[in-house]
Motif scaffolding. Structure first.
Motif, mmCIF file in Angstrom:
data_model
loop_
_atom_site.group_PDB
_atom_site.id
_atom_site.type_symbol
_atom_site.label_atom_id
_atom_site.label_comp_id
_atom_site.label_asym_id
_atom_site.label_seq_id
_atom_site.Cartn_x
_atom_site.Cartn_y
_atom_site.Cartn_z
ATOM 1 N N ALA A 216 0.831 -1.210 0.000
ATOM 2 C CA ALA A 216 0.000 0.000 0.000
ATOM 3 C C ALA A 216 0.864 1.258 0.000
ATOM 4 O O ALA A 216 0.566 2.231 -0.703
ATOM 5 N N GLU A 217 1.950 1.243 0.777
ATOM 6 C CA GLU A 217 2.882 2.366 0.760
ATOM 7 C C GLU A 217 3.481 2.538 -0.634
ATOM 8 O O GLU A 217 3.655 3.657 -1.124
ATOM 9 N N GLY A 218 3.809 1.419 -1.249
ATOM 10 C CA GLY A 218 4.406 1.458 -2.577
ATOM 11 C C GLY A 218 3.510 2.121 -3.607
ATOM 12 O O GLY A 218 3.998 2.777 -4.528
ATOM 13 N N TYR A 219 2.193 1.956 -3.445
ATOM 14 C CA TYR A 219 1.253 2.599 -4.371
ATOM 15 C C TYR A 219 1.470 4.108 -4.395
ATOM 16 O O TYR A 219 1.422 4.732 -5.459
ATOM 17 N N TYR A 220 1.713 4.684 -3.236
ATOM 18 C CA TYR A 220 1.830 6.139 -3.131
ATOM 19 C C TYR A 220 3.235 6.645 -3.466
ATOM 20 O O TYR A 220 3.395 7.820 -3.807
ATOM 21 N N LYS B 95 4.929 -0.367 -13.897
ATOM 22 C CA LYS B 95 6.122 -1.202 -13.722
ATOM 23 C C LYS B 95 6.085 -1.924 -12.381
ATOM 24 O O LYS B 95 6.524 -3.070 -12.254
ATOM 25 N N TYR B 96 5.564 -1.259 -11.374
ATOM 26 C CA TYR B 96 5.426 -1.856 -10.048
ATOM 27 C C TYR B 96 4.529 -3.089 -10.119
ATOM 28 O O TYR B 96 4.853 -4.171 -9.601
ATOM 29 N N MET B 97 3.391 -2.944 -10.795
ATOM 30 C CA MET B 97 2.483 -4.074 -10.967
ATOM 31 C C MET B 97 3.119 -5.183 -11.793
ATOM 32 O O MET B 97 2.946 -6.373 -11.500
ATOM 33 N N ALA B 98 3.857 -4.778 -12.828
ATOM 34 C CA ALA B 98 4.497 -5.765 -13.699
ATOM 35 C C ALA B 98 5.513 -6.595 -12.921
ATOM 36 O O ALA B 98 5.602 -7.817 -13.107
#
Length: 249
Positions: free
Chosen positions: A71-75, A82-85
Motif C-alpha cells: 500500500a505504501e508502494g502505491y503512493y 512497472k510496479y504491478m508488472a
C-alpha cells in the motif's frame, strides 16, 4: 517491495516519534525472518505436536507487513505499471517454488498459489479505488480482485489489507482499526473451515510494528530492492531441497 519516502513530517502523520521506530527496509527484514521461520515450521515440524500452533503465530505477522508496504508502494512508486508488472512476474516465478515446497500440484494454480498473487490483486484493488468510476463499478472490480485472489496464500484477506491500508494512508489509528477488523475476518475463516484458530492470532503481532513505521525507506539500492523480491521464491526452493535431502537420507 515498497518505495518509502525519505522523511514525512506532516502534522499528525509520520512525525518524529520518540522511541524505537522502523524503516520500510527494517520491516521487510522482520517479515522475511518471520516468513522463513513459519515455512520451516510448516515443512519440518509435525503438525500434530501441541507446540505447532504456538510456533506458527510469529509467522502470521509477515503478511500484514507485506500488505502495508505494498500500500505504501502505491503512493511512492514512480511508475505504477512497472510496479504491478514486477509483482506479476515474481508471482508467476514464485508459484512453482511455493507449490513444490508446500506440496501442491504445480499445474493447478487455480487451487493454490503464492502470496505475491494476492498482493498484486490488492494493489490492483487499491488502484481501482482511486479511479474516477461509479461506486457500483468500483465495488464490482474490487470484488473481482478478491475473487481472483481466492486460491492464493492469504487470499482476499491480503487484498482487503492492502486496500484499507491504502485507503487510510498515513492515518495510523484508522489503519489499526481496519487491521483489527480484517484480522477478525481472518480468524472467522478458521471457524468456517473448522481449522485451528490459535496460530491466526499472530496476525495481530504486526500492529505495534506498523504503528512504529517512521515513513522512511532506509538504505536505497537495487540489490536491496530486488533482493526482497527474489528472496521469497529462493528460500522456498532451498527449504524444498533440504526436505528432499532429509527424506532421502
Amino acid at each position: 517491495m515498497a518505495y518509502g519516502r525519505e522523511s514525512l513530517n506532516a502534522p499528525g502523520q509520520y512525525s518524529r516519534t520518540a522511541g524505537i521506530t522502523f524503516t520500510s527496509n527494517q520491516l521487510k527484514l522482520i517479515a522475511v525472518i518471520a516468513m522463513v521461520f513459519d515455512h520451516c515450521m510448516i515443512v519440518f515440524m509435525p503438525h500434530e505436536y501441541a507446540a505447532y500452533q504456538f510456533l506458527r503465530m510469529p509467522g502470521k505477522l509477515t503478511a500484514p507487513i507485506m500488505c502495508y508496504l505494498i500500500a505504501e508502494g502505491y503512493y511512492h512508486t514512480s511508475n505504477l505499471k512497472k510496479y504491478m508488472a514486477r509483482l506479476f512476474v515474481m508471482a508467476l516465478i514464485s508459484h512453482f517454488p511455493f507449490a513444490l515446497c508446500l506440496e501442491y500440484d504445480i499445474f493447478r494454480f487455480w487451487e493454490a498459489t503464492d502470496v505475491l498473487w494476492s498482493l498484486l490483486c490488492g494493489l490492483i484493488a487499491l488502484t481501482v479505488y482511486h479511479k474516477n468510476l461509479p461506486v457500483i463499478v468500483k465495488s464490482g472490480l474490487i470484488g473481482l480482485c478478491c475473487l481472483l485472489a481466492y486460491s492464493a496464500d492469504w487470499n482476499y484477506i491480503a487484498v482487503l489489507m492492502v486496500l484499507f491500508f491504502g485507503i487510510f494512508h498515513e492515518e495510523k489509528n484508522k489503519q489499526t482499526l481496519a487491521h483489527i477488523g480484517i484480522s477478525a475476518l481472518y480468524m472467522l475463516q478458521a471457524v468456517y473451515y473448522a481449522s485451528p484458530i490459535l496460530s491466526r492470532v499472530g496476525i495481530l503481532f504486526s500492529i505495534p510494528l506498523l504503528r512504529r513505521y517512521n515513513g522512511q525507506r532506509g538504505r536505497k539500492s537495487k540489490l536491496i530492492q530486488w533482493g526482497f523480491y527474489w528472496f521469497y521464491p529462493v528460500h522456498l526452493l532451498i527449504i524444498y531441497f533440504i526436505k528432499q535431502l532429509i527424506e532421502r537420507a
